[in-house]
Enzyme design. Structure first.
Site, mmCIF file in Angstrom:
data_model
loop_
_atom_site.group_PDB
_atom_site.id
_atom_site.type_symbol
_atom_site.label_atom_id
_atom_site.label_comp_id
_atom_site.label_asym_id
_atom_site.label_seq_id
_atom_site.Cartn_x
_atom_site.Cartn_y
_atom_site.Cartn_z
ATOM 1 N N GLU A 189 0.854 -1.225 0.023
ATOM 2 C CA GLU A 189 -0.120 -0.160 0.134
ATOM 3 C C GLU A 189 0.983 1.190 0.045
ATOM 4 O O GLU A 189 2.064 1.146 0.119
ATOM 5 C CB GLU A 189 -0.962 -0.018 1.309
ATOM 6 C CG GLU A 189 -0.300 -0.474 2.674
ATOM 7 C CD GLU A 189 0.891 0.405 2.883
ATOM 8 O OE1 GLU A 189 0.795 1.702 2.808
ATOM 9 O OE2 GLU A 189 1.849 -0.146 3.371
ATOM 10 N N GLY A 210 6.806 0.426 3.475
ATOM 11 C CA GLY A 210 5.617 0.151 2.905
ATOM 12 C C GLY A 210 5.788 -0.244 1.376
ATOM 13 O O GLY A 210 6.606 -0.636 0.801
ATOM 14 N N GLU A 211 4.806 0.226 0.343
ATOM 15 C CA GLU A 211 5.002 0.128 -1.031
ATOM 16 C C GLU A 211 4.991 -1.468 -1.285
ATOM 17 O O GLU A 211 5.545 -1.613 -2.529
ATOM 18 C CB GLU A 211 5.996 0.842 -1.500
ATOM 19 C CG GLU A 211 6.260 2.361 -1.331
ATOM 20 C CD GLU A 211 7.500 3.034 -2.109
ATOM 21 O OE1 GLU A 211 8.317 2.218 -2.703
ATOM 22 O OE2 GLU A 211 7.594 4.283 -1.710
ATOM 23 N N GLY A 212 4.726 -2.170 -0.623
ATOM 24 C CA GLY A 212 4.945 -3.699 -0.881
ATOM 25 C C GLY A 212 6.409 -4.136 -0.951
ATOM 26 O O GLY A 212 6.744 -5.377 -1.188
#
Lengths: 320, 320
Positions: free
Chosen positions: A143, A285-287
């Site tokens: 996300e 984050g950001e995967g």
């Protein structure tokens, strides 16, 4: 889970040219892939990282070290290939998709009312289900959304109880005053929605962002499509926690990619019964943590599928 | 270490489109690569895993679950691309080389005399130095050799003291009787060489295998050629421990790829001051843990080199 596929993986694993058990969690990963893909040997031929981007009205309360306009800027950075996640995917041969969840229309400020209507929450879950529509055999869930560690903390507090201070961390790096604001915001949100937080789906609508809702949808769709899931960190795990609260078995096809540096993530993973594959002190984050872990899963699948057996290699089995 | 390169990495890292510190150990890895490559940004363009294969006379004492002829068979398996390490290297774009260290000529049984003459040990170290001769910018160090967890345990006991039972583990998977034989063998070896184990290089010659000696040479050559090193598990770390005992700074350019399931590895890494990148319960050797960790290092280098900066991406920096 497909027990026959797991048995087939175990049988083949016992014939591979290595001491039994010597690949530790990589052997478990091959079994896990087979269980949820429903085939042996399992494959990781089309791994895909999906990042769900959302705007959160609660950012008006000063809960992040970054301004909310960063959401749109980061989406453009991903599109231009400039994010950390772009490099990880490129270096490891992972597909990458970003879902723009009405980024210019923030959800409601959870201290003043619900984040979403139940209808909006369900529609966003349905949109998240598109993650597996293009075909993939391993899905990473991540996300991006300024303010969403506050959202995740509120969800954990609502689902698991305990003090807001226990669940809140520094996110992108707020100072002590920012941390105090985050705690106060979670306290205010819990007070605002008191008496309406018993149903996990209501927790999702009232406290959740569109990112959390879409990730929950993606996890469910992956299960239906026989796609094992690798979760990213503190925020992505909140989507899994919502599903877990509905029924623990709904996330049996999910593995925790990594342990976030956001302190409460360890507690969350223990409650979900997930042992993270990596613990590198990451909190981007950001995967990003999911994607790095997916490279391990990819190796586990390649090892299982392509190693020689004792018979093929003419290697002597153990004595005695 | 090249402090100017480290400073350049830190300066660039501060401009990348992510919160400061949010990539945890990946940021540290980029600094570490730059420090030892002596350049910024650092590169991982030609990563190479070297596996050193040796035969150990001590196998005559029944210290392994597998017969000694497996050494030659595994070498052929590697050559045919059938080993676990072949799959990991293929899946992660890592080069792979095997060094045959006189595999048909086992070293002496350490319970009865020295494993090698000092001349043999030095020649083997020199041979190991060839690991970096073909050019590489990240070297993974691994081994294969039936009986070599016993050899490593004897080295640790000689270097660090403590009881043999503390250092000995099940290796490829010996049963309780095999474990007792391993402990007895290490006790006998320490008694046999008592009074001659003060000099780490003498420990290497008397107790070490050719795999350990060659890995020690490879680590030293990598330092001279500005190549950072990723160590594999319990046995590979014994080569680093010999160098550490000579002087701790000799392994500053080495990172521990993983924590082995061989119990005493944790103690060894703590003594060497190394925090492993992975902890997946692996105990295969073959450089498998180092190779998986190298995929993380590769990602760290790609992130650092190719991410957009705040200015390039037009992303707002943090507030306040």
């Amino acid at each position: 889970p497909d027990e026959a596929a797991v048995e087939a993986v175990r049988a083949r694993d016992g014939q591979l040219t290595k001491p039994a058990g010597s690949l530790g969690r990589l052997e478990w990963l091959a079994e896990w892939l087979a269980a949820w893909q429903g085939k042996a040997p399992p494959t990781v031929a089309r791994p895909l990282v999906c990042v769900f981007a959302a705007s959160h009205g609660v950012t008006a309360k000063g809960v992040s070290a970054f301004p909310a306009e960063v959401n749109r800027q980061m989406l453009e950075t991903f599109a231009a290939g400039g994010g950390a996640i772009n490099q990880i995917c490129a270096a490891n041969g992972l597909g990458f998709k970003v879902f723009d969840l009405a980024l210019d229309l923030p959800t409601g400020d959870i201290t003043e009312g619900p984040a979403m209507s139940e209808k909006d929450a369900v529609a966003t879950m349905a949109f998240g289900m598109e993650a597996v529509a293009g075909g993939t055999d391993l899905l990473g869930i991540g996300e991006m959304g300024i303010g969403n560690t506050t959202i995740a903390a509120a969800i954990y507090a609502a689902l698991f109880g305990g003090t807001p201070a226990h669940w809140v961390g520094r996110g992108t790096g707020v100072d002590d005053a920012g941390l105090a604001r985050k705690v106060a915001v979670v306290e205010a949100a819990l007070a605002q929605h008191a008496g309406h937080l018993d149903d996990p789906l209501e927790v999702l609508a009232r406290l959740g962002g569109r990112d959390i809702a879409a990730m929950a949808g993606a996890i469910l769709a992956a299960r239906a499509q026989r796609v094992p899931v690798v979760l990213d960190g503190y925020v992505a795990t909140a989507a899994a926690a919502i599903l877990f609260a509905i029924h623990p078995s709904t996330i049996d096809h999910c593995v925790a990619g990594h342990l976030s540096a956001e302190g409460a993530h360890r507690d969350v993973l223990e409650r979900l019964g997930k042992i993270p594959l990596l613990a590198l002190g990451m909190r981007l984050g950001e995967g990003s943590g999911a994607a790095l872990a997916m490279s391990l899963v990819k190796s586990a699948a390649a090892i299982h599928a392509d190693m020689a057996t004792f018979d093929q290699a003419g290697v002597s089995k153990r004595e005695g």
